[in-house]
Motif scaffolding. Structure first.
Motif, PDB file in Angstrom:
ATOM      1  N   ILE A   8      -6.373 -14.371   6.075  1.00  0.00           N
ATOM      2  CA  ILE A   8      -7.511 -13.452   6.089  1.00  0.00           C
ATOM      3  C   ILE A   8      -7.244 -12.254   5.192  1.00  0.00           C
ATOM      4  CG2 ILE A   8      -9.019 -12.037   7.539  1.00  0.00           C
ATOM      5  CD1 ILE A   8      -8.115 -13.763   9.932  1.00  0.00           C
ATOM      6  N   GLY A   9      -8.062 -12.075   4.164  1.00  0.00           N
ATOM      7  CA  GLY A   9      -7.990 -10.874   3.343  1.00  0.00           C
ATOM      8  C   GLY A   9      -8.588  -9.701   4.083  1.00  0.00           C
ATOM      9  N   ILE A  10      -7.849  -8.591   4.186  1.00  0.00           N
ATOM     10  CA  ILE A  10      -8.304  -7.455   4.995  1.00  0.00           C
ATOM     11  C   ILE A  10      -8.631  -6.226   4.153  1.00  0.00           C
ATOM     12  CG2 ILE A  10      -7.143  -8.217   7.097  1.00  0.00           C
ATOM     13  CD1 ILE A  10      -4.884  -6.204   6.453  1.00  0.00           C
ATOM     14  N   GLY A  11      -8.668  -6.378   2.825  1.00  0.00           N
ATOM     15  CA  GLY A  11      -9.010  -5.234   1.991  1.00  0.00           C
ATOM     16  C   GLY A  11      -7.833  -4.323   1.734  1.00  0.00           C
ATOM     17  N   THR A  12      -8.130  -3.138   1.235  1.00  0.00           N
ATOM     18  CA  THR A  12      -7.097  -2.274   0.675  1.00  0.00           C
ATOM     19  C   THR A  12      -6.672  -1.120   1.561  1.00  0.00           C
ATOM     20  OG1 THR A  12      -8.763  -0.916  -0.444  1.00  0.00           O
ATOM     21  CG2 THR A  12      -7.874  -2.803  -1.662  1.00  0.00           C
ATOM     22  N   GLY A  13      -6.946  -1.179   2.839  1.00  0.00           N
ATOM     23  CA  GLY A  13      -6.461  -0.127   3.725  1.00  0.00           C
ATOM     24  C   GLY A  13      -7.527   0.565   4.535  1.00  0.00           C
ATOM     25  N   ASN A  14      -8.778   0.383   4.172  1.00  0.00           N
ATOM     26  CA  ASN A  14      -9.883   0.939   4.940  1.00  0.00           C
ATOM     27  C   ASN A  14     -10.388  -0.137   5.893  1.00  0.00           C
ATOM     28  OD1 ASN A  14     -12.323   1.947   5.914  1.00  0.00           O
ATOM     29  ND2 ASN A  14     -12.933   2.832   3.961  1.00  0.00           N
ATOM     30  N   TYR A 207      -3.963   4.279  -2.955  1.00  0.00           N
ATOM     31  CA  TYR A 207      -4.397   4.210  -1.551  1.00  0.00           C
ATOM     32  C   TYR A 207      -5.928   4.132  -1.480  1.00  0.00           C
ATOM     33  CZ  TYR A 207       0.148   6.605  -1.561  1.00  0.00           C
ATOM     34  OH  TYR A 207       1.441   6.987  -1.817  1.00  0.00           O
ATOM     35  N   ILE A 208      -6.501   3.279  -2.306  1.00  0.00           N
ATOM     36  CA  ILE A 208      -7.947   3.269  -2.511  1.00  0.00           C
ATOM     37  C   ILE A 208      -8.681   2.920  -1.213  1.00  0.00           C
ATOM     38  CG2 ILE A 208      -9.829   2.240  -3.844  1.00  0.00           C
ATOM     39  CD1 ILE A 208      -7.684   1.590  -5.994  1.00  0.00           C
ATOM     40  N   GLY A 209      -9.684   3.733  -0.900  1.00  0.00           N
ATOM     41  CA  GLY A 209     -10.508   3.498   0.270  1.00  0.00           C
ATOM     42  C   GLY A 209      -9.982   4.101   1.551  1.00  0.00           C
ATOM     43  N   THR A 210      -8.769   4.681   1.517  1.00  0.00           N
ATOM     44  CA  THR A 210      -8.179   5.258   2.721  1.00  0.00           C
ATOM     45  C   THR A 210      -8.332   6.773   2.695  1.00  0.00           C
ATOM     46  OG1 THR A 210      -5.946   5.690   1.873  1.00  0.00           O
ATOM     47  CG2 THR A 210      -6.451   3.428   2.555  1.00  0.00           C
ATOM     48  N   GLU A 211      -7.935   7.406   3.786  1.00  0.00           N
ATOM     49  CA  GLU A 211      -8.016   8.869   3.855  1.00  0.00           C
ATOM     50  C   GLU A 211      -7.024   9.531   2.902  1.00  0.00           C
ATOM     51  OE1 GLU A 211      -5.042   9.384   7.744  1.00  0.00           O
ATOM     52  OE2 GLU A 211      -7.205   9.745   7.926  1.00  0.00           O
ATOM     53  N   ASP A 212      -6.040   8.770   2.418  1.00  0.00           N
ATOM     54  CA  ASP A 212      -5.059   9.299   1.476  1.00  0.00           C
ATOM     55  C   ASP A 212      -5.438   9.040   0.017  1.00  0.00           C
ATOM     56  OD1 ASP A 212      -3.258  10.193   3.509  1.00  0.00           O
ATOM     57  OD2 ASP A 212      -2.610   8.115   3.780  1.00  0.00           O
ATOM     58  N   GLU A 213      -6.618   8.515  -0.212  1.00  0.00           N
ATOM     59  CA  GLU A 213      -7.033   8.102  -1.551  1.00  0.00           C
ATOM     60  C   GLU A 213      -6.885   9.217  -2.585  1.00  0.00           C
ATOM     61  OE1 GLU A 213     -10.809   5.660  -2.573  1.00  0.00           O
ATOM     62  OE2 GLU A 213     -11.402   7.750  -2.805  1.00  0.00           O
ATOM     63  N   TRP A 240       6.089   5.291  -0.587  1.00  0.00           N
ATOM     64  CA  TRP A 240       5.587   4.172  -1.374  1.00  0.00           C
ATOM     65  C   TRP A 240       4.256   4.570  -2.008  1.00  0.00           C
ATOM     66  CZ3 TRP A 240       0.855   1.892   0.016  1.00  0.00           C
ATOM     67  CH2 TRP A 240       0.355   2.284   1.277  1.00  0.00           C
ATOM     68  N   VAL A 241       3.899   3.896  -3.078  1.00  0.00           N
ATOM     69  CA  VAL A 241       2.608   4.090  -3.725  1.00  0.00           C
ATOM     70  C   VAL A 241       2.022   2.717  -4.026  1.00  0.00           C
ATOM     71  CG1 VAL A 241       1.361   4.938  -5.747  1.00  0.00           C
ATOM     72  CG2 VAL A 241       3.224   6.280  -4.805  1.00  0.00           C
TER      73      VAL A 241
END
Length: 256
Positions: A8-14, A207-213, A240-241
């Protein structure tokens, strides 16, 4: 030995990047295999658990954590990757043998999209080839960092009549391929954007799409130092990045 799995692909962190199809698949899984990549990436581990808590109805499932070995970087890249995949395959074989019953469905939650720079399907296919297991697995696509990057910057990935190249920082550090068109760079652990033409446009994101973006865009010669600065600070803070960027030659054009 029959085993049924879903990747299952879960996206990039959001968590909101998880698709409706993925939510339905989550609710069919009996046991999730959750990779542990060390303390520095503990938030990736926690996100997978958060997604399960948010989207699975009821509690008729379990989570099985497993440690991921660190890939050696001492030899040739292809050899190091091959050796690392062999180690991971042995771990997967143990999980399949010990942690999932024949009437259960196992699940792997893959960061981004399983088809793009992820080895899960290849490892499962190599297990199938051994004949030890009769694996039946399906794949649920996820929102990749490539798609998320373009959406967050509000740009198209392609130019009219031109190719789109998706590659890695390791290869870009050896030079951009000729006639590559727009180039999306992933897995850049060596800041390869330092060594390309200052006149290229860049749309960079971490960190695309997250609160750290973090998002930076502009002519590479103008924003390179800013990217280096924020990238270094982010790595120092989080350990990490995970970043992706789009390199575009010439002036912006309409895309099609």
């Amino acid at each position: 030995m029959k085993r049924t799995l879903t990747v299952i692909g879960i996206g990039t962190g959001n968590p909101e990047y998880v698709t409706v199809q993925a939510v339905k698949a989550l609710n069919r899984v009996s046991v999730f295999f959750i990779p542990n990549k060390g303390d520095d990436k503990a938030d990736l581990h926690h996100l997978r658990r958060e997604i399960c808590d948010r989207y699975i109805e009821g509690d008729n499932y379990r989570l099985v954590d497993f440690d991921i070995p660190e890939r050696s970087k001492a030899g040739k890249y292809t050899s190091d990757v091959s050796a690392w995949r062999a180690e991971v395959r042995a771990i997967y074989e143990r999980l399949l043998a010990e942690e999932i019953g024949e009437d259960e469905v196992g699940g792997f939650l893959v960061w981004g999209d399983p088809s793009l720079y992820d080895g899960t399907m290849g490892i499962l296919d190599s297990i199938n080839a051994t004949g030890r297991f009769d694996l039946d697995y399906d794949v649920i696509p996820g929102i990749s960092s490539v798609s998320a990057l373009a959406a967050r910057h509000k740009v198209a990935l392609n130019r009219i009549g031109q190719p789109l190249t998706i590659t890695t920082g390791r290869l870009v550090s050896q030079g951009l391929p000729p006639d590559a068109g727009n180039v999306v760079v992933m897995l850049d652990s060596r800041d390869a954007f330092r060594n390309v033409d200052d006149d290229l446009g860049i749309h960079w994101g971490a960190y695309i799409g997250t609160e750290d973006e973090i998002l930076v865009a502009g002519k590479l010669g103008d924003v390179r130092e800013e990217i280096e600065r924020v990238r270094s600070a982010a790595r120092k803070e989080k350990g990490w990045v995970m970043d992706t960027y789009l390199l575009s030659p010439g002036a912006d054009e309409d895309a099609s």
